[in-house]
Design a protein around this motif. Sequence first.
Motif, PDB file in Angstrom:
ATOM      1  N   GLU A 201      12.477   2.947  -0.284  1.00  0.00           N
ATOM      2  CA  GLU A 201      12.140   4.555  -0.124  1.00  0.00           C
ATOM      3  C   GLU A 201      11.274   5.060  -1.411  1.00  0.00           C
ATOM      4  OE1 GLU A 201      16.626   6.230   1.367  1.00  0.00           O
ATOM      5  OE2 GLU A 201      16.253   6.349  -0.871  1.00  0.00           O
ATOM      6  N   LYS A 202      11.277   4.257  -2.325  1.00  0.00           N
ATOM      7  CA  LYS A 202      10.385   4.918  -3.378  1.00  0.00           C
ATOM      8  C   LYS A 202       8.818   4.386  -3.228  1.00  0.00           C
ATOM      9  CE  LYS A 202       9.185   4.414  -8.291  1.00  0.00           C
ATOM     10  NZ  LYS A 202       9.388   3.896  -9.655  1.00  0.00           N
ATOM     11  N   ASP A 203       8.788   3.143  -2.533  1.00  0.00           N
ATOM     12  CA  ASP A 203       7.394   2.617  -2.239  1.00  0.00           C
ATOM     13  C   ASP A 203       6.843   3.354  -1.053  1.00  0.00           C
ATOM     14  OD1 ASP A 203       7.713   0.460  -3.898  1.00  0.00           O
ATOM     15  OD2 ASP A 203       8.378  -1.092  -2.637  1.00  0.00           O
ATOM     16  N   LEU A 204       7.593   3.641  -0.072  1.00  0.00           N
ATOM     17  CA  LEU A 204       6.846   4.156   1.406  1.00  0.00           C
ATOM     18  C   LEU A 204       7.249   5.917   1.329  1.00  0.00           C
ATOM     19  CD1 LEU A 204       7.799   1.337   3.863  1.00  0.00           C
ATOM     20  CD2 LEU A 204       5.829   1.851   2.504  1.00  0.00           C
ATOM     21  N   GLY A 205       7.811   6.489   0.488  1.00  0.00           N
ATOM     22  CA  GLY A 205       8.035   7.869   0.461  1.00  0.00           C
ATOM     23  C   GLY A 205       8.908   8.157   1.670  1.00  0.00           C
ATOM     24  N   ILE A 206      10.073   7.560   2.174  1.00  0.00           N
ATOM     25  CA  ILE A 206      10.676   7.761   3.112  1.00  0.00           C
ATOM     26  C   ILE A 206      12.239   7.652   2.661  1.00  0.00           C
ATOM     27  CG2 ILE A 206       9.094   6.802   4.556  1.00  0.00           C
ATOM     28  CD1 ILE A 206      11.037   4.264   4.867  1.00  0.00           C
TER      29      ILE A 206
ATOM     30  N   GLN B  58       6.916  -1.821   7.029  1.00  0.00           N
ATOM     31  CA  GLN B  58       5.458  -1.699   7.033  1.00  0.00           C
ATOM     32  C   GLN B  58       5.051  -2.050   8.374  1.00  0.00           C
ATOM     33  OE1 GLN B  58       3.988  -2.757   3.294  1.00  0.00           O
ATOM     34  NE2 GLN B  58       3.085  -0.657   3.000  1.00  0.00           N
ATOM     35  N   ALA B  59       5.613  -3.628   8.563  1.00  0.00           N
ATOM     36  CA  ALA B  59       5.198  -4.471   9.793  1.00  0.00           C
ATOM     37  C   ALA B  59       5.749  -3.922  11.052  1.00  0.00           C
ATOM     38  CB  ALA B  59       5.709  -5.841   9.498  1.00  0.00           C
ATOM     39  N   VAL B  60       7.085  -3.132  10.990  1.00  0.00           N
ATOM     40  CA  VAL B  60       7.705  -2.645  12.242  1.00  0.00           C
ATOM     41  C   VAL B  60       6.676  -1.379  12.450  1.00  0.00           C
ATOM     42  CG1 VAL B  60       9.603  -1.298  12.826  1.00  0.00           C
ATOM     43  CG2 VAL B  60      10.048  -3.624  11.730  1.00  0.00           C
ATOM     44  N   GLY B  61       6.562  -0.843  11.530  1.00  0.00           N
ATOM     45  CA  GLY B  61       5.831   0.693  11.569  1.00  0.00           C
ATOM     46  C   GLY B  61       4.313   0.380  12.242  1.00  0.00           C
ATOM     47  N   ALA B  62       3.736  -0.521  11.976  1.00  0.00           N
ATOM     48  CA  ALA B  62       2.555  -1.224  12.195  1.00  0.00           C
ATOM     49  C   ALA B  62       2.355  -1.724  13.605  1.00  0.00           C
ATOM     50  CB  ALA B  62       1.666  -1.757  11.218  1.00  0.00           C
ATOM     51  N   GLY B  63       3.557  -2.323  14.067  1.00  0.00           N
ATOM     52  CA  GLY B  63       3.658  -2.889  15.211  1.00  0.00           C
ATOM     53  C   GLY B  63       3.360  -4.480  15.113  1.00  0.00           C
TER      54      GLY B  63
ATOM     55  N   PRO C  16       0.762  -1.329  -0.067  1.00  0.00           N
ATOM     56  CA  PRO C  16      -0.174  -0.275   0.195  1.00  0.00           C
ATOM     57  C   PRO C  16       0.994   1.311   0.092  1.00  0.00           C
ATOM     58  CG  PRO C  16       0.156  -0.796   2.107  1.00  0.00           C
ATOM     59  CD  PRO C  16       0.835  -1.848   1.355  1.00  0.00           C
ATOM     60  N   GLY C  17       0.174   2.391   0.200  1.00  0.00           N
ATOM     61  CA  GLY C  17       1.070   3.634   0.219  1.00  0.00           C
ATOM     62  C   GLY C  17       1.828   3.952   1.268  1.00  0.00           C
ATOM     63  N   ALA C  18       2.442   5.151   1.476  1.00  0.00           N
ATOM     64  CA  ALA C  18       3.447   5.487   2.551  1.00  0.00           C
ATOM     65  C   ALA C  18       2.751   5.361   3.685  1.00  0.00           C
ATOM     66  CB  ALA C  18       4.023   6.638   2.166  1.00  0.00           C
ATOM     67  N   ALA C  19       3.543   4.986   4.793  1.00  0.00           N
ATOM     68  CA  ALA C  19       2.935   5.026   5.989  1.00  0.00           C
ATOM     69  C   ALA C  19       3.346   6.049   6.981  1.00  0.00           C
ATOM     70  CB  ALA C  19       3.376   3.720   6.734  1.00  0.00           C
ATOM     71  N   ALA C  20       2.479   6.750   7.719  1.00  0.00           N
ATOM     72  CA  ALA C  20       3.165   7.959   8.295  1.00  0.00           C
ATOM     73  C   ALA C  20       4.121   7.502   9.664  1.00  0.00           C
ATOM     74  CB  ALA C  20       2.001   8.736   8.982  1.00  0.00           C
ATOM     75  N   ASP C  21       3.800   6.323  10.097  1.00  0.00           N
ATOM     76  CA  ASP C  21       4.656   5.852  11.194  1.00  0.00           C
ATOM     77  C   ASP C  21       5.845   5.121  10.850  1.00  0.00           C
ATOM     78  OD1 ASP C  21       3.071   3.824  10.228  1.00  0.00           O
ATOM     79  OD2 ASP C  21       2.226   3.032  12.306  1.00  0.00           O
TER      80      ASP C  21
ATOM     81  N   HIS D  67      16.714 -10.052  -5.440  1.00  0.00           N
ATOM     82  CA  HIS D  67      15.563  -8.961  -5.396  1.00  0.00           C
ATOM     83  C   HIS D  67      14.970  -8.821  -4.156  1.00  0.00           C
ATOM     84  CE1 HIS D  67      15.847  -8.950  -9.980  1.00  0.00           C
ATOM     85  NE2 HIS D  67      15.955 -10.270  -9.820  1.00  0.00           N
ATOM     86  N   TRP D  68      15.434  -7.670  -3.623  1.00  0.00           N
ATOM     87  CA  TRP D  68      15.203  -7.552  -1.996  1.00  0.00           C
ATOM     88  C   TRP D  68      14.021  -6.486  -1.758  1.00  0.00           C
ATOM     89  CZ3 TRP D  68      16.847 -11.516   0.342  1.00  0.00           C
ATOM     90  CH2 TRP D  68      18.072 -12.180  -0.065  1.00  0.00           C
ATOM     91  N   GLY D  69      13.698  -5.647  -2.941  1.00  0.00           N
ATOM     92  CA  GLY D  69      12.822  -4.441  -2.532  1.00  0.00           C
ATOM     93  C   GLY D  69      11.546  -4.679  -1.767  1.00  0.00           C
ATOM     94  N   GLY D  70      10.793  -5.751  -2.480  1.00  0.00           N
ATOM     95  CA  GLY D  70       9.252  -6.004  -1.929  1.00  0.00           C
ATOM     96  C   GLY D  70       9.521  -6.373  -0.344  1.00  0.00           C
ATOM     97  N   TYR D  71      10.652  -7.497  -0.233  1.00  0.00           N
ATOM     98  CA  TYR D  71      10.832  -7.675   1.322  1.00  0.00           C
ATOM     99  C   TYR D  71      11.187  -6.656   2.163  1.00  0.00           C
ATOM    100  CZ  TYR D  71      12.240 -10.167   5.296  1.00  0.00           C
ATOM    101  OH  TYR D  71      12.450 -10.666   6.565  1.00  0.00           O
ATOM    102  N   TYR D  72      12.033  -5.646   1.832  1.00  0.00           N
ATOM    103  CA  TYR D  72      12.135  -4.538   2.581  1.00  0.00           C
ATOM    104  C   TYR D  72      11.129  -3.671   3.014  1.00  0.00           C
ATOM    105  CZ  TYR D  72      17.168  -5.876   2.287  1.00  0.00           C
ATOM    106  OH  TYR D  72      18.491  -6.542   2.263  1.00  0.00           O
ATOM    107  N   THR D  73      10.351  -3.378   1.779  1.00  0.00           N
ATOM    108  CA  THR D  73       9.031  -2.616   2.099  1.00  0.00           C
ATOM    109  C   THR D  73       8.207  -3.183   3.236  1.00  0.00           C
ATOM    110  OG1 THR D  73       9.190  -1.447   0.048  1.00  0.00           O
ATOM    111  CG2 THR D  73       7.044  -1.547   0.857  1.00  0.00           C
ATOM    112  N   ARG D  74       7.956  -4.503   2.992  1.00  0.00           N
ATOM    113  CA  ARG D  74       7.097  -5.248   3.968  1.00  0.00           C
ATOM    114  C   ARG D  74       7.454  -5.376   5.448  1.00  0.00           C
ATOM    115  NH1 ARG D  74       6.687  -8.000  -0.957  1.00  0.00           N
ATOM    116  NH2 ARG D  74       8.060  -9.717  -0.375  1.00  0.00           N
ATOM    117  N   VAL D  75       8.826  -5.510   5.542  1.00  0.00           N
ATOM    118  CA  VAL D  75       9.309  -5.591   6.807  1.00  0.00           C
ATOM    119  C   VAL D  75       9.203  -4.130   7.418  1.00  0.00           C
ATOM    120  CG1 VAL D  75      11.505  -5.693   8.326  1.00  0.00           C
ATOM    121  CG2 VAL D  75      10.971  -7.511   6.409  1.00  0.00           C
TER     122      VAL D  75
END
Length: 364
Positions: free
Chosen positions: A64-69, A272-277, A30-35, A262-270
Amino acid sequence: MMKSVTSKIRRLATALPCTLFALVPLLAVPGAAADAPKVGFVYVSPIGDAGWTYQHEQGRRALEKDLGIKTTAVEGVAEGADAERVMRDLATQGHTLIFATSFGYLEPALRVAADFPALKIEHAGGYKTAANLNTYNARFYEGRYLAGLLAGKSSRSGVAGYVAGFPLPEVVQGINAFTLGMRAVNPKARVVVIWLNAWYDPPREREAALTLINQGADVLTNHSGSPAVPQAAEEKGVKLIAYTSDMRRFAPTAQLAAVTHHWGGYYTRVTQAVGAGRWQPQPVWGGLKDGMVQLTAVHPSVDKRTRALLEQRRHDIVQGRFQPFSGRLVDNEGQVRQASGAMSDPAIATMNWFVDGVQGKLSK
């Protein structure tokens, strides 16, 4: 150095049968996460233009591109005390998620994790976890098997040369899978291995490649960090199956294909998971099915029948109908290692022997 590596293999053989290899589901991003957490990456070599670290850097940029961070990367960090210092610095600076991208970072990462309980660390290729440290890896051997098929179809001498870093199970898996793939189409094929005992050493990588060519290898591959092997293949007019990155810029004529990471998808999901607890220390071992490993950049000169063979075998692996380490397996000293069936994940993960067809030895 060799004694240290051998000790690690023994500890790995003891630890991994008790380890659960569970693959985190590959979900839509999904889109960038504020947290989103503050994320740091630690690299064992310079980023450069290709290779192991370069592919992790591409994953960081995708995150960085996926989450805008914005994230932090520290390159050229030696395994051991230097790695621990860098990770402590990142934690002190407020980073709450660190990706430690080299095998030798594991013990330093465990010490840092213990001292910073709010920090989450993801370690590439490790075999120990903690409440706030997870491990992730890929089934590179699946791509290596496909590479072996291509090498077997392409080699005229029936000899392939393999420039290898350290004799760790991950590297041994790749050598064995490559050999099994090559011998599936040429039962008399041989794979000659030269150990570097280093991940990144361009002069020695080149020297090893030239030695293998002089010993009759007309196809080269490697498990090392620089473009030196591809460059040697291009210079000497032999074929190459590149590893980690597409090396066409260094070997436009020599490269038959590349086993890429290819690591991008994994890095994005991890992240997001940390940010969402939602983050949990659940070891991950991805592969062709998950897109972490691919056989890419197949040269136009590869004929249709070979392409069809590669695609069919890739499809069989993805669908679970074929496993590279299946059937009767004999080592290069004549001992039967497996009579039938498919090898279990713990057995693959602790592999410390060579299949028949490999010319080389492992330190005991």
